[in-house]
Write a protein that holds these residues in place. Structure first.
Motif, PDB file in Angstrom:
ATOM      1  N   ASP A 141     -29.186 -12.337  19.627  1.00  0.00           N
ATOM      2  CA  ASP A 141     -28.588 -11.223  20.352  1.00  0.00           C
ATOM      3  C   ASP A 141     -27.072 -11.300  20.380  1.00  0.00           C
ATOM      4  N   HIS A 142     -26.510 -12.306  19.687  1.00  0.00           N
ATOM      5  CA  HIS A 142     -25.059 -12.277  19.494  1.00  0.00           C
ATOM      6  C   HIS A 142     -24.696 -13.132  18.290  1.00  0.00           C
ATOM      7  N   VAL A 143     -23.526 -12.901  17.747  1.00  0.00           N
ATOM      8  CA  VAL A 143     -23.002 -13.709  16.645  1.00  0.00           C
ATOM      9  C   VAL A 143     -21.567 -14.093  16.986  1.00  0.00           C
ATOM     10  N   ARG A 144     -21.147 -15.238  16.472  1.00  0.00           N
ATOM     11  CA  ARG A 144     -19.777 -15.688  16.733  1.00  0.00           C
ATOM     12  C   ARG A 144     -18.837 -15.109  15.694  1.00  0.00           C
ATOM     13  N   SER A 145     -17.601 -14.942  16.084  1.00  0.00           N
ATOM     14  CA  SER A 145     -16.598 -14.571  15.096  1.00  0.00           C
ATOM     15  C   SER A 145     -15.378 -15.454  15.334  1.00  0.00           C
ATOM     16  N   ASN A 146     -14.500 -15.493  14.346  1.00  0.00           N
ATOM     17  CA  ASN A 146     -13.267 -16.267  14.496  1.00  0.00           C
ATOM     18  C   ASN A 146     -12.120 -15.400  15.013  1.00  0.00           C
ATOM     19  N   TRP A 147     -12.398 -14.166  15.297  1.00  0.00           N
ATOM     20  CA  TRP A 147     -11.342 -13.254  15.732  1.00  0.00           C
ATOM     21  C   TRP A 147     -10.733 -13.718  17.045  1.00  0.00           C
ATOM     22  N   GLN A 148      -9.410 -13.789  17.053  1.00  0.00           N
ATOM     23  CA  GLN A 148      -8.729 -14.052  18.316  1.00  0.00           C
ATOM     24  C   GLN A 148      -8.191 -12.742  18.859  1.00  0.00           C
ATOM     25  N   GLN A 149      -8.339 -11.711  18.076  1.00  0.00           N
ATOM     26  CA  GLN A 149      -7.722 -10.439  18.396  1.00  0.00           C
ATOM     27  C   GLN A 149      -8.460  -9.338  17.644  1.00  0.00           C
ATOM     28  N   ALA A 150      -8.556  -8.182  18.236  1.00  0.00           N
ATOM     29  CA  ALA A 150      -9.134  -7.051  17.516  1.00  0.00           C
ATOM     30  C   ALA A 150      -8.152  -5.885  17.586  1.00  0.00           C
ATOM     31  N   VAL A 151      -7.821  -5.363  16.434  1.00  0.00           N
ATOM     32  CA  VAL A 151      -6.856  -4.269  16.361  1.00  0.00           C
ATOM     33  C   VAL A 151      -7.542  -3.070  15.716  1.00  0.00           C
ATOM     34  N   LEU A 152      -7.460  -1.926  16.367  1.00  0.00           N
ATOM     35  CA  LEU A 152      -8.092  -0.718  15.851  1.00  0.00           C
ATOM     36  C   LEU A 152      -7.030   0.184  15.226  1.00  0.00           C
ATOM     37  N   VAL A 153      -7.266   0.595  14.009  1.00  0.00           N
ATOM     38  CA  VAL A 153      -6.306   1.436  13.292  1.00  0.00           C
ATOM     39  C   VAL A 153      -7.004   2.754  12.959  1.00  0.00           C
ATOM     40  N   CYS A 154      -6.378   3.865  13.282  1.00  0.00           N
ATOM     41  CA  CYS A 154      -7.007   5.165  13.029  1.00  0.00           C
ATOM     42  C   CYS A 154      -7.108   5.428  11.521  1.00  0.00           C
ATOM     43  N   ARG A 155      -8.330   5.630  11.079  1.00  0.00           N
ATOM     44  CA  ARG A 155      -8.592   5.870   9.659  1.00  0.00           C
ATOM     45  C   ARG A 155      -8.061   7.240   9.227  1.00  0.00           C
ATOM     46  N   LYS A 156      -8.202   8.205  10.124  1.00  0.00           N
ATOM     47  CA  LYS A 156      -7.806   9.571   9.749  1.00  0.00           C
ATOM     48  C   LYS A 156      -6.284   9.682   9.632  1.00  0.00           C
ATOM     49  N   CYS A 157      -5.545   9.050  10.566  1.00  0.00           N
ATOM     50  CA  CYS A 157      -4.072   9.020  10.447  1.00  0.00           C
ATOM     51  C   CYS A 157      -3.708   8.358   9.131  1.00  0.00           C
ATOM     52  N   SER A 158      -4.377   7.249   8.801  1.00  0.00           N
ATOM     53  CA  SER A 158      -4.057   6.489   7.588  1.00  0.00           C
ATOM     54  C   SER A 158      -4.295   7.358   6.363  1.00  0.00           C
ATOM     55  N   LYS A 159      -5.370   8.119   6.402  1.00  0.00           N
ATOM     56  CA  LYS A 159      -5.714   8.991   5.275  1.00  0.00           C
ATOM     57  C   LYS A 159      -4.657  10.073   5.111  1.00  0.00           C
ATOM     58  N   LYS A 160      -4.218  10.636   6.245  1.00  0.00           N
ATOM     59  CA  LYS A 160      -3.242  11.727   6.194  1.00  0.00           C
ATOM     60  C   LYS A 160      -1.932  11.253   5.586  1.00  0.00           C
ATOM     61  N   LEU A 161      -1.553  10.000   5.873  1.00  0.00           N
ATOM     62  CA  LEU A 161      -0.287   9.482   5.336  1.00  0.00           C
ATOM     63  C   LEU A 161      -0.425   9.102   3.874  1.00  0.00           C
ATOM     64  N   ASP A 162      -1.648   8.835   3.439  1.00  0.00           N
ATOM     65  CA  ASP A 162      -1.877   8.466   2.039  1.00  0.00           C
ATOM     66  C   ASP A 162      -0.981   7.290   1.634  1.00  0.00           C
ATOM     67  N   GLY A 163      -1.146   6.171   2.289  1.00  0.00           N
ATOM     68  CA  GLY A 163      -0.335   4.985   2.001  1.00  0.00           C
ATOM     69  C   GLY A 163       0.800   4.880   3.007  1.00  0.00           C
ATOM     70  N   GLY A 164       1.957   4.442   2.533  1.00  0.00           N
ATOM     71  CA  GLY A 164       3.122   4.371   3.410  1.00  0.00           C
ATOM     72  C   GLY A 164       3.480   2.963   3.841  1.00  0.00           C
ATOM     73  N   PHE A 165       2.606   1.993   3.527  1.00  0.00           N
ATOM     74  CA  PHE A 165       2.874   0.627   3.993  1.00  0.00           C
ATOM     75  C   PHE A 165       2.746  -0.368   2.842  1.00  0.00           C
ATOM     76  N   GLY A 166       3.091  -1.602   3.115  1.00  0.00           N
ATOM     77  CA  GLY A 166       3.011  -2.645   2.082  1.00  0.00           C
ATOM     78  C   GLY A 166       4.270  -2.656   1.237  1.00  0.00           C
ATOM     79  N   PRO A 167       4.346  -3.636   0.335  1.00  0.00           N
ATOM     80  CA  PRO A 167       5.569  -3.849  -0.445  1.00  0.00           C
ATOM     81  C   PRO A 167       6.011  -2.606  -1.227  1.00  0.00           C
TER      82      PRO A 167
END
Ligand code: FES
Length: 107
Positions: free
Chosen positions: A3-29
């Motif tokens: 009824d549960h599983v462990r994870s190594n996450w010390q943090q969970a960050v939620l990023v909006c997929r639709k905003c990301s799609k609308k920008l079509d990139g914009g980040f990284g090198p």
């Protein structure tokens, strides 16, 4: 069935997929990556629950900023970030408590 599983996450960050799609990139090198992917790569995170932190694309969060991506830090859920393309990923990681030294500390 477990009824549960462990994870190594010390943090969970939620990023909006639709905003990301609308920008079509914009980040990284080269500015061609979506925010979640660029951030994961920037921090050399492993995949899935073996990673030191989870950066997860989620459905529209209802803010829908123009020219930015809505990001929620699970540990500071009262303060959401609107991240513009080309944002400094070191600063963003810091703001999200995802600085590499923070992630390497034992849970
Ligand atoms: S499209 Fe990202 S918050 Fe709505």
């Amino acid at each position: 069935m477990k009824d549960h599983v462990r994870s190594n996450w010390q943090q969970a960050v939620l990023v909006c997929r639709k905003c990301s799609k609308k920008l079509d990139g914009g980040f990284g090198p080269d500015g061609g990556e979506r925010l979640a992917k660029a951030l994961r790569r920037h921090l050399s995170l492993k995949k899935g629950r073996k990673a030191a932190a989870g950066i997860v694309e989620v459905n529209c969060l209802g803010v829908c900023p123009k020219g930015a991506v809505t990001v929620v830090n699970g540990a500071q859920a009262r303060d959401w970030l609107l991240v513009r393309p080309g944002a400094d990923l070191d600063e963003l990681a810091q703001a999200l408590g995802l600085a590499p030294d923070a992630l390497s500390q034992p849970a």
